[in-house]
Design a protein around this motif. Sequence first.
Motif, PDB file in Angstrom:
ATOM      1  N   PHE A 232      41.976  21.141 -68.603  1.00 22.66           N
ATOM      2  CA  PHE A 232      42.593  19.815 -68.567  1.00 22.66           C
ATOM      3  C   PHE A 232      42.931  19.391 -67.136  1.00 22.66           C
ATOM      4  N   MET A 233      43.332  20.313 -66.292  1.00 24.48           N
ATOM      5  CA  MET A 233      43.620  19.965 -64.890  1.00 24.48           C
ATOM      6  C   MET A 233      42.386  19.364 -64.210  1.00 24.48           C
ATOM      7  N   LEU A 234      41.211  19.850 -64.593  1.00 26.64           N
ATOM      8  CA  LEU A 234      39.974  19.346 -63.986  1.00 26.64           C
ATOM      9  C   LEU A 234      39.758  17.863 -64.278  1.00 26.64           C
ATOM     10  N   THR A 235      40.248  17.402 -65.443  1.00 24.36           N
ATOM     11  CA  THR A 235      40.138  15.984 -65.775  1.00 24.36           C
ATOM     12  C   THR A 235      40.862  15.147 -64.718  1.00 24.36           C
ATOM     13  N   GLU A 236      42.061  15.583 -64.342  1.00 24.24           N
ATOM     14  CA  GLU A 236      42.829  14.851 -63.331  1.00 24.24           C
ATOM     15  C   GLU A 236      42.208  15.015 -61.950  1.00 24.24           C
ATOM     16  N   GLU A 237      41.685  16.201 -61.692  1.00 26.10           N
ATOM     17  CA  GLU A 237      41.164  16.542 -60.366  1.00 26.10           C
ATOM     18  C   GLU A 237      40.015  15.623 -59.943  1.00 26.10           C
ATOM     19  N   ALA A 238      39.245  15.127 -60.901  1.00 28.40           N
ATOM     20  CA  ALA A 238      38.086  14.294 -60.564  1.00 28.40           C
ATOM     21  C   ALA A 238      38.498  13.108 -59.696  1.00 28.40           C
ATOM     22  N   HIS A 239      39.654  12.524 -59.983  1.00 31.82           N
ATOM     23  CA  HIS A 239      40.113  11.378 -59.195  1.00 31.82           C
ATOM     24  C   HIS A 239      40.427  11.783 -57.752  1.00 31.82           C
ATOM     25  N   HIS A 240      40.918  13.014 -57.567  1.00 30.42           N
ATOM     26  CA  HIS A 240      41.256  13.452 -56.216  1.00 30.42           C
ATOM     27  C   HIS A 240      39.979  13.552 -55.370  1.00 30.42           C
ATOM     28  N   MET A 241      38.902  14.052 -55.997  1.00 27.60           N
ATOM     29  CA  MET A 241      37.605  14.129 -55.302  1.00 27.60           C
ATOM     30  C   MET A 241      37.116  12.726 -54.944  1.00 27.60           C
ATOM     31  N   PHE A 242      37.332  11.801 -55.899  1.00 34.65           N
ATOM     32  CA  PHE A 242      36.922  10.408 -55.707  1.00 34.65           C
ATOM     33  C   PHE A 242      37.651   9.792 -54.502  1.00 34.65           C
ATOM     34  N   VAL A 243      38.944  10.064 -54.392  1.00 31.33           N
ATOM     35  CA  VAL A 243      39.731   9.527 -53.272  1.00 31.33           C
ATOM     36  C   VAL A 243      39.149  10.020 -51.951  1.00 31.33           C
ATOM     37  N   GLY A 244      38.777  11.294 -51.896  1.00 27.36           N
ATOM     38  CA  GLY A 244      38.206  11.856 -50.675  1.00 27.36           C
ATOM     39  C   GLY A 244      36.845  11.265 -50.362  1.00 27.36           C
ATOM     40  N   GLU A 245      35.971  11.245 -51.354  1.00 29.71           N
ATOM     41  CA  GLU A 245      34.599  10.785 -51.091  1.00 29.71           C
ATOM     42  C   GLU A 245      34.569   9.309 -50.706  1.00 29.71           C
ATOM     43  N   THR A 246      35.277   8.475 -51.470  1.00 28.98           N
ATOM     44  CA  THR A 246      35.243   7.047 -51.157  1.00 28.98           C
ATOM     45  C   THR A 246      36.054   6.762 -49.892  1.00 28.98           C
ATOM     46  N   GLY A 247      37.097   7.551 -49.638  1.00 30.93           N
ATOM     47  CA  GLY A 247      37.887   7.351 -48.419  1.00 30.93           C
ATOM     48  C   GLY A 247      37.019   7.537 -47.178  1.00 30.93           C
ATOM     49  N   ILE A 248      36.332   8.684 -47.102  1.00 32.51           N
ATOM     50  CA  ILE A 248      35.455   8.930 -45.949  1.00 32.51           C
ATOM     51  C   ILE A 248      34.345   7.877 -45.924  1.00 32.51           C
ATOM     52  N   GLY A 249      33.792   7.555 -47.100  1.00 36.06           N
ATOM     53  CA  GLY A 249      32.735   6.540 -47.182  1.00 36.06           C
ATOM     54  C   GLY A 249      33.177   5.190 -46.625  1.00 36.06           C
ATOM     55  N   ARG A 250      34.413   4.828 -46.869  1.00 36.37           N
ATOM     56  CA  ARG A 250      34.921   3.533 -46.368  1.00 36.37           C
ATOM     57  C   ARG A 250      35.167   3.550 -44.862  1.00 36.37           C
ATOM     58  N   VAL A 251      35.540   4.712 -44.325  1.00 39.10           N
ATOM     59  CA  VAL A 251      35.715   4.826 -42.873  1.00 39.10           C
ATOM     60  C   VAL A 251      34.332   4.717 -42.196  1.00 39.10           C
ATOM     61  N   VAL A 252      33.337   5.363 -42.814  1.00 41.49           N
ATOM     62  CA  VAL A 252      31.957   5.283 -42.315  1.00 41.49           C
ATOM     63  C   VAL A 252      31.480   3.832 -42.369  1.00 41.49           C
ATOM     64  N   LYS A 253      31.749   3.184 -43.489  1.00 40.60           N
ATOM     65  CA  LYS A 253      31.287   1.807 -43.680  1.00 40.60           C
ATOM     66  C   LYS A 253      31.861   0.875 -42.604  1.00 40.60           C
ATOM     67  N   ARG A 254      33.133   1.052 -42.304  1.00 42.91           N
ATOM     68  CA  ARG A 254      33.785   0.213 -41.301  1.00 42.91           C
ATOM     69  C   ARG A 254      33.161   0.470 -39.921  1.00 42.91           C
ATOM     70  N   ALA A 255      32.892   1.742 -39.617  1.00 40.75           N
ATOM     71  CA  ALA A 255      32.244   2.061 -38.336  1.00 40.75           C
ATOM     72  C   ALA A 255      30.896   1.347 -38.242  1.00 40.75           C
ATOM     73  N   LEU A 256      30.145   1.361 -39.349  1.00 41.38           N
ATOM     74  CA  LEU A 256      28.818   0.737 -39.354  1.00 41.38           C
ATOM     75  C   LEU A 256      28.923  -0.771 -39.168  1.00 41.38           C
ATOM     76  N   GLU A 257      29.927  -1.381 -39.781  1.00 39.02           N
ATOM     77  CA  GLU A 257      30.127  -2.834 -39.616  1.00 39.02           C
ATOM     78  C   GLU A 257      30.382  -3.170 -38.151  1.00 39.02           C
ATOM     79  N   VAL A 258      31.242  -2.372 -37.529  1.00 40.37           N
ATOM     80  CA  VAL A 258      31.571  -2.614 -36.117  1.00 40.37           C
ATOM     81  C   VAL A 258      30.345  -2.374 -35.231  1.00 40.37           C
ATOM     82  N   MET A 259      29.595  -1.300 -35.516  1.00 35.55           N
ATOM     83  CA  MET A 259      28.394  -1.009 -34.725  1.00 35.55           C
ATOM     84  C   MET A 259      27.429  -2.182 -34.777  1.00 35.55           C
ATOM     85  N   LYS A 260      27.339  -2.790 -35.946  1.00 35.85           N
ATOM     86  CA  LYS A 260      26.449  -3.940 -36.118  1.00 35.85           C
ATOM     87  C   LYS A 260      26.964  -5.147 -35.329  1.00 35.85           C
ATOM     88  N   GLU A 261      28.269  -5.397 -35.455  1.00 33.05           N
ATOM     89  CA  GLU A 261      28.881  -6.539 -34.762  1.00 33.05           C
ATOM     90  C   GLU A 261      28.667  -6.473 -33.254  1.00 33.05           C
TER      91      GLU A 261
END
Length: 475
Positions: free
Chosen positions: A236-265
């Motif tokens: 059951f703990m694993l059910t909750e844990e999935a969201h924690h992984m999501f926070v990490g993956e999308t968090g880093i992904g959003r930092v990458v995305k912002r860097a790419l936007e600036v690089m383009k600008e």
Amino acid sequence: MSINYSEKIPNNVDLANDRTLQRALEHWQPRFLDWWREMGPNDFAAADVYLRTAVGVDAQGWANYGAVKMPDYRWGIFLADPLPGRTVGFGDTYGQPVWQQVPGEYRSQFRRLIVTQGDTEPASVEQQHLLGHTCPSLYDLRNLFQVNVEEGRHLWAMVYLLHAYFGRDGREEAEELLARHSGDPDKPRILGTFNEPIEDWLSFYCFTYFTDRDGKFQLKSLAESSFDPLARTCRFMLTEEAHHMFVGETGIGRVVKRALEVMKEIGSDDPTSVRNQGAIDLPLIQRYLNFWFSSSLDLFGSEVSSNAAASFASGIKGRPDETTQYQDHVCAEASFELAMPDGKGGIRQESASMRNAMNEIVRNAYIRDCEIGVKRWNMQIKRAGSDFELKLPSSRFRRAIGAWANVPTDVEGNPISREEFERKLPDWLPSAADRAYVKSLMQRVTAPGKMAAWIAPPDRGINNLPVDYEYVRLG
Ligand SMILES: [Fe+2]
Ligand SMILES: [Fe+2]
């Protein structure tokens, strides 16, 4: 059995009919709340936070969402439903019925495993307890608090097992879980990584991506355990844990995305120019990945371990996805090839018995899981027209535990001289200047829907709500 929310401690373990256990846990509960108030996100106790709370253990609709003040969160004890006729899934007693009580001969091993797992849960809350002050958005602030309350519940999960199955030693261990504190010089948390404070949000995303994912793999191994209450708790703990992984993956992904936007600008990938626009350059992100990945790898222990072999043989701890990923569940004859340092600055292949190599097998499964997010971030980078590529360093790089501990290698895992290692380390790990720069970006943003300049907004909000929903109403 459904979860009883009318009780002081919500649970699906029929606590009401076990008076002794109920009293013991009700005695522990105020201590937990004191700990939460003192060591948790205490400065936000008055805030209304849009949180999910577990209300059932059925994969469909197991959680409720709504505004809650964190000290009023309903931390409870929930075990996944028993699997009828479940049998031991690996090791010497493969196929025999699973255990509803801890066998006496394995009592101390189980207690140590549960205490070690339990210790990491409050440790991470302590590590992150000031982070809310520098949130890049209300959406992120809410996610931090969601992770925090669920780590608090994971502590409850382990404390329940200690109280219910380990008698007096268990009760004492449960007290100790609240007495050790992350970074405390006298009473530190058990595992090294969990004593490092997490002072910036890039570290938080790396922590949830890499270190929490170690937690996921430990839980997956324990979910295979022949001690059925432990297996059901972890499932059951694993059910909750999935969201924690999501926070990490999308968090880093959003930092990458912002860097790419600036690089383009600005039409440049020059790190200084990217930083001048308030974003985090990709090479800096790479150094953070190197740091967090390598320190998380140590949590799996030594490549060759007779302890790991014994706990597999006796049915205590299996491999993640033991049932679905492997054919041979006994591993009495099988062997496993390992790359080991030869002590002369080179690498030699060594064959170990499969059982002795269990830590390495779990670590390899973890590494494959880590690769998935990296692949997604790289797709994003490629789509933006950049040829930069993020990479996980070799599992031999910068290890502090196991055969490769203190063996200098480059990020590809090639052994190098100590002198070359020291010289190149600033290219591989966050420098003081990198950390200072990241720290300088940590300014709190709390207008609904607004994001700090170093991170892109998420693709969607929580539970189908818009991104600009007021996820936290600061009190
Ligand atoms: Fe957890
Ligand atoms: Fe977690």
